[in-house]
Motif scaffolding. Structure first.
Motif, mmCIF file in Angstrom:
data_model
loop_
_atom_site.group_PDB
_atom_site.id
_atom_site.type_symbol
_atom_site.label_atom_id
_atom_site.label_comp_id
_atom_site.label_asym_id
_atom_site.label_seq_id
_atom_site.Cartn_x
_atom_site.Cartn_y
_atom_site.Cartn_z
ATOM 1 N N LYS A 752 23.798 73.646 53.710
ATOM 2 C CA LYS A 752 25.011 74.320 53.258
ATOM 3 C C LYS A 752 24.740 75.790 52.951
ATOM 4 O O LYS A 752 25.534 76.439 52.261
ATOM 5 C CB LYS A 752 25.553 73.638 51.993
ATOM 6 C CG LYS A 752 25.920 72.176 52.165
ATOM 7 C CD LYS A 752 26.366 71.578 50.830
ATOM 8 C CE LYS A 752 26.676 70.111 50.953
ATOM 9 N NZ LYS A 752 27.925 69.856 51.722
ATOM 10 N N SER A 753 23.598 76.305 53.433
ATOM 11 C CA SER A 753 23.177 77.705 53.207
ATOM 12 C C SER A 753 22.881 77.966 51.731
ATOM 13 O O SER A 753 23.064 79.075 51.238
ATOM 14 C CB SER A 753 24.244 78.686 53.710
ATOM 15 O OG SER A 753 24.469 78.501 55.091
ATOM 16 N N LEU A 754 22.438 76.932 51.015
ATOM 17 C CA LEU A 754 22.054 77.068 49.611
ATOM 18 C C LEU A 754 20.548 76.885 49.513
ATOM 19 O O LEU A 754 20.034 75.769 49.469
ATOM 20 C CB LEU A 754 22.778 76.028 48.752
ATOM 21 C CG LEU A 754 24.297 76.153 48.657
ATOM 22 C CD1 LEU A 754 24.887 74.955 47.921
ATOM 23 C CD2 LEU A 754 24.679 77.446 47.947
ATOM 24 N N ASP A 755 19.818 77.981 49.520
ATOM 25 C CA ASP A 755 18.370 77.912 49.428
ATOM 26 C C ASP A 755 17.969 77.581 48.000
ATOM 27 O O ASP A 755 18.468 78.186 47.044
ATOM 28 C CB ASP A 755 17.749 79.251 49.840
ATOM 29 C CG ASP A 755 16.245 79.150 50.024
ATOM 30 O OD1 ASP A 755 15.766 78.013 50.197
ATOM 31 O OD2 ASP A 755 15.557 80.186 49.987
ATOM 32 N N CYS A 756 17.087 76.618 47.814
ATOM 33 C CA CYS A 756 16.697 76.174 46.479
ATOM 34 C C CYS A 756 15.199 75.912 46.441
ATOM 35 O O CYS A 756 14.546 75.784 47.471
ATOM 36 C CB CYS A 756 17.464 74.911 46.077
ATOM 37 S SG CYS A 756 17.200 73.514 47.192
ATOM 38 N N PHE A 765 12.608 65.869 38.126
ATOM 39 C CA PHE A 765 12.586 66.960 39.099
ATOM 40 C C PHE A 765 13.619 68.006 38.688
ATOM 41 O O PHE A 765 14.662 67.676 38.112
ATOM 42 C CB PHE A 765 12.912 66.446 40.502
ATOM 43 C CG PHE A 765 11.851 65.562 41.088
ATOM 44 C CD1 PHE A 765 10.849 66.081 41.898
ATOM 45 C CD2 PHE A 765 11.831 64.201 40.823
ATOM 46 C CE1 PHE A 765 9.882 65.271 42.435
ATOM 47 C CE2 PHE A 765 10.863 63.378 41.346
ATOM 48 C CZ PHE A 765 9.879 63.910 42.161
ATOM 49 N N TRP A 766 13.321 69.245 39.009
ATOM 50 C CA TRP A 766 14.256 70.345 38.762
ATOM 51 C C TRP A 766 14.500 71.066 40.080
ATOM 52 O O TRP A 766 13.560 71.456 40.773
ATOM 53 C CB TRP A 766 13.691 71.318 37.736
ATOM 54 C CG TRP A 766 13.609 70.738 36.363
ATOM 55 C CD1 TRP A 766 12.548 70.100 35.810
ATOM 56 C CD2 TRP A 766 14.637 70.724 35.381
ATOM 57 N NE1 TRP A 766 12.844 69.686 34.535
ATOM 58 C CE2 TRP A 766 14.118 70.063 34.246
ATOM 59 C CE3 TRP A 766 15.940 71.216 35.334
ATOM 60 C CZ2 TRP A 766 14.866 69.877 33.095
ATOM 61 C CZ3 TRP A 766 16.675 71.023 34.178
ATOM 62 C CH2 TRP A 766 16.144 70.362 33.087
ATOM 63 N N ILE A 767 15.767 71.205 40.426
ATOM 64 C CA ILE A 767 16.163 71.972 41.614
ATOM 65 C C ILE A 767 16.721 73.292 41.117
ATOM 66 O O ILE A 767 17.684 73.323 40.341
ATOM 67 C CB ILE A 767 17.204 71.199 42.447
ATOM 68 C CG1 ILE A 767 16.573 69.908 42.998
ATOM 69 C CG2 ILE A 767 17.734 72.058 43.577
ATOM 70 C CD1 ILE A 767 17.525 69.065 43.811
ATOM 71 N N GLY A 768 16.108 74.395 41.554
ATOM 72 C CA GLY A 768 16.472 75.697 41.037
ATOM 73 C C GLY A 768 17.122 76.586 42.087
ATOM 74 O O GLY A 768 16.649 76.663 43.223
#
Length: 831
Positions: A752-756, A765-768
């Motif tokens: 979705k073009s959301l670099d994390c 877990f942490w997604i930043g």
């Protein structure tokens, strides 16, 4: 040769002392770690010491090779961190750190830095009085040199050096590879060695592996020692797991295990831990027959009164039980125990005046003077009981104290006279407070405006409301509600509309204010405006609709003859399971009989598309599902943080969204405005799909098809429920599951073009979303974020309100996409 490890043993070797001194000066090992070890011979001590040194040399090389330069420095000695119990204005510090060492005092400090009504002000010096030694069973372990086989000695030495360097999965694989020769005696030696070198987490994993083997026989001494170490490190879930193992074996845990488990629970800033601490304390006395230390009694009692009175009043029975145990044990009862108990009684809905009087008499007999907190509590009880005479006597006692009269005393005195029908006397007390104190409190304005509104003193109430607004004190919402109720009761609808417009500018949207305004519009027959306000309430998640507002608009439609819209409101109320007022029910039955053949058609329980998406987002954020034994019916358990502005808004929205699914015990009485921080749904088979996907075996997992369900609304509710905005404006999403599932989510977001970026800390877990990526994420979810939460959650804006201890050590600058966090904070398994 068998070595006995009595708890009183200490090292007394001259040669060993030299080595200990050298190690202590180099910070490789703190001296106090070795002083707590059992007595052993010089040869065995040096052998274990050499193994420890080689082990740490190996670990240092291992970590430097992977994480250089982050772990280049020599390891520092572990220290027990100060323990903090989460509450609005208090903290618990230094809670009985070392029970096995008699020279270590159990110090704990709880400081009150907020309003005196927030929590009881406990003396910070209480708790360091009792130094009773807690005994533990002796643990007998064969020394390595006493084993007859050379190969076994070599393999055990290799395991002792190798296992602490590995994480959980690799450690289990290494142990599984040794199944052919490892027996309980060998595994016990490895676990004890890990505890010697303070690798207690590794020792726990070895213990968990042991109990799954066919040759395992329960070892009470080993379980006790390991549970105590877990408790000292405040890992309450692991300590509780071993505690339950001991119980399941038909044994009674040692006093030290009870003690440390209670302290571990009290030190955890997690909802529900205080209740567990109370449960363990009760079992310690009733099951174990132990007499807890004075400091433990005081520590638990302090935790009970460390929250605001409205939250603490439920713990009255537990506090009385602690007081009873102190009394029957002949222990010294501190003045703050008496004061805290009176404080709890003063917040009860039904005041036990005799009990308060008897506690005050016991204080007097013990030579304890009534302090400001106790007198305030008595005055609070008088305000609920409308006892003017006792209130005046207490007031005179307050006048004789140094430091002046606190503003809450004026507030309680105003309430006393208001309840006996003397509002002008209350106003006189309010003016007296303004003269004697340099400032007027928010609570005082709220009370006096409420008093004058109930007395229907319009001009006085309006003048005080203007004075309140000009003071720039907040919140204004309770006073605006009182003013609007006053105008509605006197049919001053023009003034009510003006007050509503002013409140809309100065306050956050509130369901009660909207409902009063809706009542006014329907009463005057302005149905078009009423319909507009009702639709605004439905569309704004921070406001929502309730039974009152639905009944109001239904009454308006029925009175005007707009039966089509009345049927729609009726269907909505049936779906939400709102009770319909009797006059409206008679009319709607007649209307439905004309248009429908089956008036009593039941409404099927089914989640809407919006509810399904919200549920997925909440499940990703940490929502729990409980299933029955046959996994046929499932219950959703909603939990919200008490002290979070974000969750205070979100919980009302979620409560309204799933109102029809809520358990009857979780629904407040009609007209109540407070939504509990915990509530649950009924058990229903409809939630089976979500239970199978997210909680298949009672543990959270990430579904295989999760990448198909990550809609903007799902991401928005995940962020609102289980996410954080850092001080730099970045966005973090919290998630529990396996590595593969987290990678699948990360890949779906990148599609979705959301670099994390991903990090792991314990089992979480942490997604930043960092920098500009957080702004793109925010643009995607902003339409679905509740309006009242946008200021707190908007990306790129620094804030401290929703920061968390869990996120403080998360650093995404490492070259690895997934790194086990090396942190001194508690393990997230304990959450």
């Amino acid at each position: 040769m068998l070595l006995s490890y009595p708890p009183s043993a200490t090292l007394a070797l001259t040669s060993s002392s030299v080595l200990l001194s050298a190690l202590s000066s180099s910070n490789a090992y703190p001296t106090n770690q070795f002083l707590s070890l059992p007595m052993c011979s010089s040869l065995s001590f040096l052998r274990s010491l050499s193994l420890s040194l080689s082990h740490h040399h190996h670990r240092g090389h291992y970590f430097r090779s992977i994480f250089a330069p982050a772990f280049c420095s020599s390891p520092k000695p572990r220290k027990f961190l100060s323990l903090r119990a989460l509450s609005r204005s208090t903290s618990v510090e230094h809670l009985a750190c070392e029970v096995s060492r008699p020279e270590t005092e159990e110090l704990w400090n709880l400081s009150n830095n907020g309003d005196s009504e927030a929590a009881f002000d406990f003396d910070k010096n209480v708790g360091s009085l009792d130094l009773k030694r807690l005994e533990v069973p002796a643990l007998d372990v064969k020394e390595l040199g006493d084993l007859p086989e050379q190969w076994r000695r070599s393999k055990l030495a290799w395991l002792c050096k190798e296992l602490p360097a590995h994480k959980g999965g690799t450690l289990i694989r290494v142990l599984n590879a040794q199944r052919k020769w490892v027996r309980q005696q060998d595994a016990t030696y490895v676990a004890v060695h890990c505890m010697r070198i303070r690798e207690n987490e590794t020792g726990f994993k070895v213990y968990k592996w042991m109990i799954q083997q066919h040759w395992y026989q329960f070892d009470f001494a080993l379980a006790t020692k390991l549970a105590d170490y877990m408790g000292k490190e405040r890992k309450f879930s692991k300590c509780r797991e071993i505690f339950d193992d001991i119980i399941n074996q038909g044994r009674v845990p040692c006093e030290s295990t009870f003690h440390l488990l209670i302290i571990a629970y009290l030190s955890a800033p997690i909802q529900g831990c205080l209740e567990e601490a109370c449960s363990i304390y009760n079992r310690m006395i009733q099951l174990g027959g132990y007499q807890p230390q004075l400091s433990l009694h005081n520590c638990l009692f302090r935790a009970l009164v460390s929250k605001p009175g409205a939250s603490s009043k439920q713990y009255l029975k537990q506090a009385e039980f602690i007081f009873h145990n102190l009394l029957t044990s002949g222990l010294e009862i501190h003045k703050d125990i008496y004061g805290g108990l009176i404080w709890l009684h003063s917040y009860q809905d039904t005041i036990d005046r005799e009990r308060i009087a008897s506690l005050a008499k016991e204080m007097e007999d013990a030579g304890i003077e009534e302090g400001r907190e106790v007198l305030l509590s008595i005055l609070r009880a008088c305000s609920k009981e409308s006892d003017v005479e006792e209130a005046e006597r207490t007031w005179l006692k307050l006048l004789r104290l140094d430091g002046g009269i606190p503003h809450l005393a004026f507030v309680y005195k105003m309430e006393v006279y208001a309840k006996v029908g003397e509002p002008m006397k209350s106003l006189e007390i309010f003016r007296e407070m303004q003269e004697k104190l340099s400032s007027t409190s928010i609570a005082a304005y709220h009370v006096i405006i409420q008093v004058l509104c109930k007395a229907q003193e319009v001009e006085l109430a309006e003048s005080l409301m203007i004075e309140f607004i000009k003071s720039n004190l907040k919140p204004l919402t309770p006073s605006y509600i009182d003013m609007m109720n006053l105008y509605f009761n006197l049919s001053l609808h023009d003034k009510l509309e003006l007050a509503f417009s002013q409140s809309h500018e100065k306050c956050r949207p509130n369901c009660t204010m909207y409902s009063i305004y809706l009542d006014s519009l329907v009463t005057v027959g302005n149905l078009d405006k009423a319909e507009e306000i009702f639709n605004q309430m439905r569309s704004n998640g921070a406001i929502g609709v309730n039974s009152r507002s639905c009944n109001t608009i239904l009454r308006g439609y029925l009175s005007s003859g707009d039966y089509v819209k009345a049927e729609k409101i009726y269907d909505l109320m049936c779906q939400k399971k709102y009770q319909i007022d009797s006059p409206s029910m008679e009319k709607i039955d007649y209307v439905l009989s004309l248009s429908r053949q089956n008036v009593k058609k039941p409404v099927s329980m089914k989640l809407s598309k919006e509810q399904r998406e919200i549920l997925v987002g909440l499940l990703l954020g940490g929502l729990q599902i409980e299933s029955d034994e046959e996994r046929k019916n499932h219950m959703l358990r909603f939990e919200f943080r008490e002290n979070s502005c974000i969750h205070s808004v979100l919980k009302r929205h979620i409560y309204d969204q799933y109102h029809e699914w809520l358990h009857p015990s979780c629904k407040p009485s009609e007209g109540a405005d407070d939504i509990p921080c915990r509530f649950c749904t009924i058990s229903h088979s409809y939630f089976g799909f979500y239970a199978d996907q997210f909680w298949p075996k009672g543990r959270p997992v990430i579904p295989k098809l999760i990448h198909r369900w990550l809609s903007p609304r799902v991401l928005a509710y995940w962020y609102m429920y289980g996410g954080y905005r850092t001080s730099s404006g970045d966005i973090l999403l919290r998630l529990k599951g396996n590595h593969e599932g987290v990678e699948k989510i990360a890949n779906a977001l990148k599609a979705k073009s959301l670099d994390c970026r991903m990090k792991r800390k314990g089992s979480v877990f942490w997604i930043g979303f960092l920098g500009s990526n957080s702004l793109w994420f925010w643009k995607l979810i902003e339409p679905y974020v509740l309006d009242d939460m946008k200021d707190f959650l908007k990306a790129g804006v620094a804030t401290l309100e929703n920061s968390s201890v869990e996120t403080q050590d998360i650093n995404y600058d490492s070259g690895s996409e997934l790194v086990e966090m090396a942190s001194n904070h508690r393990d997230d398994d304990d959450s």
